[in-house]
Design an enzyme around this catalytic site. Structure first.
Site, PDB file in Angstrom:
ATOM      1  CB  ILE A  11       0.273  12.479  -0.804  1.00  0.00           C
ATOM      2  CG1 ILE A  11       1.182  12.637   0.411  1.00  0.00           C
ATOM      3  CG2 ILE A  11       1.082  12.160  -2.057  1.00  0.00           C
ATOM      4  CD1 ILE A  11       1.851  11.341   0.842  1.00  0.00           C
ATOM      5  CG  ASP A  34       7.239   7.329  -8.588  1.00  0.00           C
ATOM      6  OD1 ASP A  34       7.737   8.419  -8.286  1.00  0.00           O
ATOM      7  OD2 ASP A  34       7.888   6.393  -9.092  1.00  0.00           O
TER       8      ASP A  34
HETATM    9  N1  AR6 Z   1      -1.952  10.746  -3.258  1.00  0.00           N
HETATM   10  C1  AR6 Z   1      -1.941   9.782  -2.308  1.00  0.00           C
HETATM   11  N2  AR6 Z   1      -2.001   8.468  -2.574  1.00  0.00           N
HETATM   12  C2  AR6 Z   1      -2.077   8.109  -3.884  1.00  0.00           C
HETATM   13  C3  AR6 Z   1      -2.088   9.045  -4.942  1.00  0.00           C
HETATM   14  C4  AR6 Z   1      -2.014  10.433  -4.584  1.00  0.00           C
HETATM   15  N3  AR6 Z   1      -1.992  11.395  -5.500  1.00  0.00           N
HETATM   16  N4  AR6 Z   1      -2.172   8.359  -6.118  1.00  0.00           N
HETATM   17  C5  AR6 Z   1      -2.230   7.045  -5.796  1.00  0.00           C
HETATM   18  N5  AR6 Z   1      -2.190   6.887  -4.463  1.00  0.00           N
HETATM   19  P1  AR6 Z   1       1.026   2.984  -6.090  1.00  0.00           P
HETATM   20  P2  AR6 Z   1       2.972   0.985  -5.156  1.00  0.00           P
HETATM   21  C6  AR6 Z   1      -2.223   5.657  -3.647  1.00  0.00           C
HETATM   22  O1  AR6 Z   1       0.536   2.077  -7.149  1.00  0.00           O
HETATM   23  O2  AR6 Z   1       1.902  -0.026  -4.964  1.00  0.00           O
HETATM   24  C7  AR6 Z   1       4.722   3.271  -9.483  1.00  0.00           C
HETATM   25  O3  AR6 Z   1       4.719   3.057 -10.878  1.00  0.00           O
HETATM   26  C8  AR6 Z   1      -2.842   4.411  -4.220  1.00  0.00           C
HETATM   27  O4  AR6 Z   1      -4.264   4.450  -4.100  1.00  0.00           O
HETATM   28  O5  AR6 Z   1       1.218   4.407  -6.415  1.00  0.00           O
HETATM   29  O6  AR6 Z   1       3.990   1.156  -4.053  1.00  0.00           O
HETATM   30  C9  AR6 Z   1       6.125   3.299  -8.909  1.00  0.00           C
HETATM   31  O7  AR6 Z   1       7.051   3.905  -9.794  1.00  0.00           O
HETATM   32  C10 AR6 Z   1      -2.245   3.339  -3.333  1.00  0.00           C
HETATM   33  O8  AR6 Z   1      -3.005   3.186  -2.130  1.00  0.00           O
HETATM   34  O9  AR6 Z   1       2.431   2.471  -5.455  1.00  0.00           O
HETATM   35  C11 AR6 Z   1       6.417   1.842  -8.733  1.00  0.00           C
HETATM   36  O10 AR6 Z   1       6.827   1.244  -9.939  1.00  0.00           O
HETATM   37  C12 AR6 Z   1      -0.873   3.913  -2.933  1.00  0.00           C
HETATM   38  O11 AR6 Z   1      -0.890   5.272  -3.382  1.00  0.00           O
HETATM   39  C13 AR6 Z   1       5.080   1.269  -8.322  1.00  0.00           C
HETATM   40  O12 AR6 Z   1       4.098   2.161  -8.862  1.00  0.00           O
HETATM   41  C14 AR6 Z   1       0.301   3.208  -3.559  1.00  0.00           C
HETATM   42  O13 AR6 Z   1       0.002   2.831  -4.882  1.00  0.00           O
HETATM   43  C15 AR6 Z   1       4.918   1.259  -6.820  1.00  0.00           C
HETATM   44  O14 AR6 Z   1       3.721   0.607  -6.496  1.00  0.00           O
END
Ligand code: AR6
Length: 168
Positions: A11, A34
């Site tokens: 993203i 994030d």
């Molecule tokens: N682009 C798009 N999607 C992504 C990317 C990227 N570069 N990287 C990961 N994903 P997560 P949550 C996807 O764990 O579950 C953080 O520490 C990933 O495959 O990022 O809402 C925050 O600070 C998954 O499908 O977020 C919070 O503490 C999706 O993004 C916590 O994680 C969400 O995974 C939030 O957890």
């Protein structure tokens, strides 16, 4: 033409008005998407986030995009999955709705969402996708801005779930 589009990938690379972030309530960064957004946007994003005093679960706050190609980042705080009887569905729905309301207010024509809560926060992917697609479709029926919503899936599992649901 459909106003909902599906993309597989990172993203942080999108040239678009706004990307949503899957943040935590501190808004001070983390891992997953994030971490990727903060790395790509640079330290100025963290500086602006520090001024926001965090964000409750289910809500969203906007910042500039800094070094990202996206003009804005809308930081959403999704629920941590805790069995499903702790208001998780409603909180997931409300963080997407609140992000879309911000997009409407800022005249944001194109916005991309990651699969909020389905990574570290362990929300079941299939359940999340069904909730998210129905709430976003409903929002778009009632609002002309944003014009286009992208769902950006990073993992194959989410991508396939969205692909099948969007096809239906
Ligand atoms: N682009 C798009 N999607 C992504 C990317 C990227 N570069 N990287 C990961 N994903 P997560 P949550 C996807 O764990 O579950 C953080 O520490 C990933 O495959 O990022 O809402 C925050 O600070 C998954 O499908 O977020 C919070 O503490 C999706 O993004 C916590 O994680 C969400 O995974 C939030 O957890």
């Amino acid at each position: 033409m459909s106003r909902i589009k599906l993309i597989k990938g990172d993203i942080t690379k999108l040239e678009i008005d706004a990307i949503a972030n899957a943040a935590n309530s501190s808004l001070l960064g983390g891992s997953g998407v994030d971490g990727a957004i903060h790395r790509a946007a640079g330290i100025d994003l963290l500086e602006e986030c520090r001024t926001l005093n965090g964000c409750p679960t289910g809500e969203a706050k906007i910042t500039k995009g800094y070094k990202l190609a996206a003009k804005y980042v809308i930081h959403c705080v999704g629920p941590i999955w805790n069995g499903g009887n702790n208001n998780e569905d409603a909180l997931l729905e409300s963080c997407y709705t609140n992000a879309l309301k911000i997009a409407t207010n800022f005249g944001i024509k194109s916005i991309a969402f990651p699969n909020i809560s389905t990574g570290i926060y362990s929300f079941p992917k299939n359940r999340a996708a069904n909730i998210v697609l129905s709430v976003v479709e409903k929002y778009l029926e009632n609002n002309s801005i944003p014009e286009i919503v992208y769902f950006v899936c990073f993992d194959d599992e989410n991508y396939n779930i969205y692909k099948n649901l969007i096809r239906e």
